[in-house]
Scaffold this active site. Structure first.
Site, short mmCIF file in Angstrom:
data_model
loop_
_atom_site.label_atom_id
_atom_site.label_comp_id
_atom_site.label_asym_id
_atom_site.label_seq_id
_atom_site.Cartn_x
_atom_site.Cartn_y
_atom_site.Cartn_z
N THR A 76 0.84 -1.21 0.00
CA THR A 76 0.00 0.00 0.00
C THR A 76 0.88 1.25 0.00
O THR A 76 0.65 2.19 -0.78
CB THR A 76 -0.96 0.00 1.21
OG1 THR A 76 -1.93 -1.03 1.03
CG2 THR A 76 -1.68 1.34 1.35
N GLN A 183 0.14 -9.62 -6.00
CA GLN A 183 -0.43 -10.97 -6.11
C GLN A 183 0.31 -11.85 -7.10
O GLN A 183 0.02 -13.04 -7.20
CB GLN A 183 -1.91 -10.88 -6.53
CG GLN A 183 -2.82 -10.26 -5.50
CD GLN A 183 -3.07 -11.13 -4.28
OE1 GLN A 183 -2.69 -12.29 -4.24
NE2 GLN A 183 -3.70 -10.56 -3.27
N HIS A 205 3.92 -10.24 2.87
CA HIS A 205 2.99 -11.12 3.59
C HIS A 205 2.07 -11.94 2.69
O HIS A 205 1.35 -12.80 3.16
CB HIS A 205 2.19 -10.33 4.64
CG HIS A 205 1.02 -9.57 4.09
ND1 HIS A 205 -0.27 -10.02 4.19
CD2 HIS A 205 0.95 -8.37 3.46
CE1 HIS A 205 -1.09 -9.13 3.64
NE2 HIS A 205 -0.37 -8.13 3.18
N THR A 243 14.05 4.38 9.98
CA THR A 243 15.00 3.31 10.30
C THR A 243 14.51 2.00 9.69
O THR A 243 13.34 1.64 9.84
CB THR A 243 15.13 3.15 11.83
OG1 THR A 243 15.61 4.37 12.37
CG2 THR A 243 16.08 2.02 12.19
N CYS A 328 -9.46 -6.53 1.97
CA CYS A 328 -9.40 -5.08 2.19
C CYS A 328 -10.78 -4.46 2.12
O CYS A 328 -11.02 -3.38 2.64
CB CYS A 328 -8.49 -4.44 1.16
SG CYS A 328 -6.96 -5.33 0.96
#
Length: 404
Positions: A76, A183, A205, A243, A328
């Protein structure tokens, strides 16, 4: 076989044990816990080296130069950085952007925001199989078009766009091309040394890596410039300050290393499982596959079961973790905007279920799923007056319902 069965791999995946093992080596005092920007001692150097290795592992999978990988908090953020970064940097050249109606919300909502800031966006409608018509894309291009964003694999229906052809077209017109590959990475081959793709969003993920980490590929030749959206210490060559999360980046790197090794066999296995699932349910009456059977990802099957409400079917399939639409947007009861864009009626869009398979899916689980789907559809249709009318030959679409 353990219940419930997870068939929602397009929403997220479990972390591969090999990835978790690598990540744990970067958390405690005995491991690589330093700040990679600490250049004055060994702890920082070790962390920097771990990140370099991961950057190379990611670049290797997609045929990129490691210097073209910019780490973000996920796909995103990568989508936001790509679209807003290009729009802000190149706005003197033009303020027109082209995308499609079936993109992920991270693209569509970013485009809406850019419209509020004075940019103009053309939203292309796909053909009924979900593919973008290249002639329509070319016709939409103008002298002031600076960016095209069209995804590789759709997260709801699994349709695969021809990013090679779209890239050639964009390059011939001097337009920057962004691809959301969330995807597709690790399921379909991507070679950025051959593709004319300028920006590409990646996630960890969806491919057995951790949540909260992703990357944006930013081409160096021809060089693509972005205006940073996150300001601070100038990390990631000034494009994304903050960071670097060593344990997450190392996890993403290991996940991509495993993909490179296992992708060919796994893609074949997933394709077979997807076909096994489809062959097991396609004889149910009034069942429709959404998208294209030929141009499709190996692990996604989106099906509409007419005269059955998708939400009630999900409840009836209590031993299967599936979704209607994407995670989502699955909290909303609106029919899927992706399926509506393909031209499906509200009723058919509402009766759709997305099955997405993955690394830990077995044949036994697929066979159990087929059995469960058959019995759930039978039970729900027995309760449905619409199904009864359909069986009596009544044309449901011709009925005028009275509103109370």
């Amino acid at each position: 076989m353990k219940l419930p069965i997870y068939l929602d791999y397009s929403a997220t995946t479990p972390v591969d044990p090999r990835v978790a093992e690598k990540m744990m080596q970067c958390l405690t005092i005995d491991g690589i816990f330093g700040n990679p920007a600490s250049r004055s001692h060994r702890f920082g150097w070790q962390a920097e080296e771990a990140i370099d290795i991961a950057r190379n592992q990611i670049a290797d999978l997609i045929g990129a130069d490691p210097r073209e990988i910019v780490f973000t908090s996920g796909a995103t953020e990568a989508d936001n950085l790509a679209l807003k970064g290009v729009a802000n940097f190149y706005q003197k050249k033009g303020k027109h952007i082209i995308t499609s109606k079936t993109e992920h919300k991270a693209i569509l909502d970013t485009c809406r925001q850019l419209e509020r800031e004075g940019f103009e966006v053309t939203y292309l409608a796909p053909k009924s199989d979900g593919l973008i018509d290249l002639k329509e894309l070319e016709a939409a291009m103008r002298d002031d078009t600076i960016l095209v964003s069209i995804m590789h694999v759709n997260n709801e229906i699994g349709v695969v766009q021809d990013i090679a052809a779209i890239g050639e077209l964009c390059r011939s017109k001097g337009i920057i091309y962004h691809v959301d590959a969330t995807q597709s990475v690790g399921k379909l081959p991507i070679d950025l040394s051959k593709l004319k793709v300028d920006l590409l969003s990646l996630s960890a993920h969806k491919v057995y890596g951790p949540m909260g980490i992703g990357a944006l590929y930013v081409r160096r030749k021809p060089r693509i410039r972005l205006e940073a959206q996150m300001h601070g210490g100038g990390h990631e060559r000034g494009m994304r300050s903050g960071t670097l999360a060593v344990h997450q980046i190392v996890g993403m790197g290991e996940a991509y290393r495993i993909l490179k090794e296992e992708m060919a066999d796994e893609t074949k296995r997933l394709n077979e499982l997807r076909l096994r699932l489809w062959n097991g349910i396609k004889d149910i009456e009034e069942v429709y596959i959404n998208g294209s059977l030929e141009h499709t990802a190996p692990n996604i099957l989106n099906v509409s079961f007419n005269y059955v409400e998708g939400e009630s079917l999900m409840m009836a399939l209590k031993d299967l973790a599936v979704s209607s639409g994407s995670a989502c947007t699955s909290a909303s009861l609106e029919p899927s905007y992706v399926l509506r864009a393909l031209g499906l009626t509200d009723e058919l869009a509402h009766s759709s279920i997305r099955f997405s398979l993955g690394r830990f899916t077995t044949e036994e689980e697929i066979d159990y799923a087929i059995e469960q789907i058959h019995s759930a559809i039978g039970r729900l249709r027995d309760l449905s007056p619409l199904w009864e009318m359909h069986k009596q030959g009544v044309d449901i679409n011709s009925i005028e319902w009275s509103h109370h």
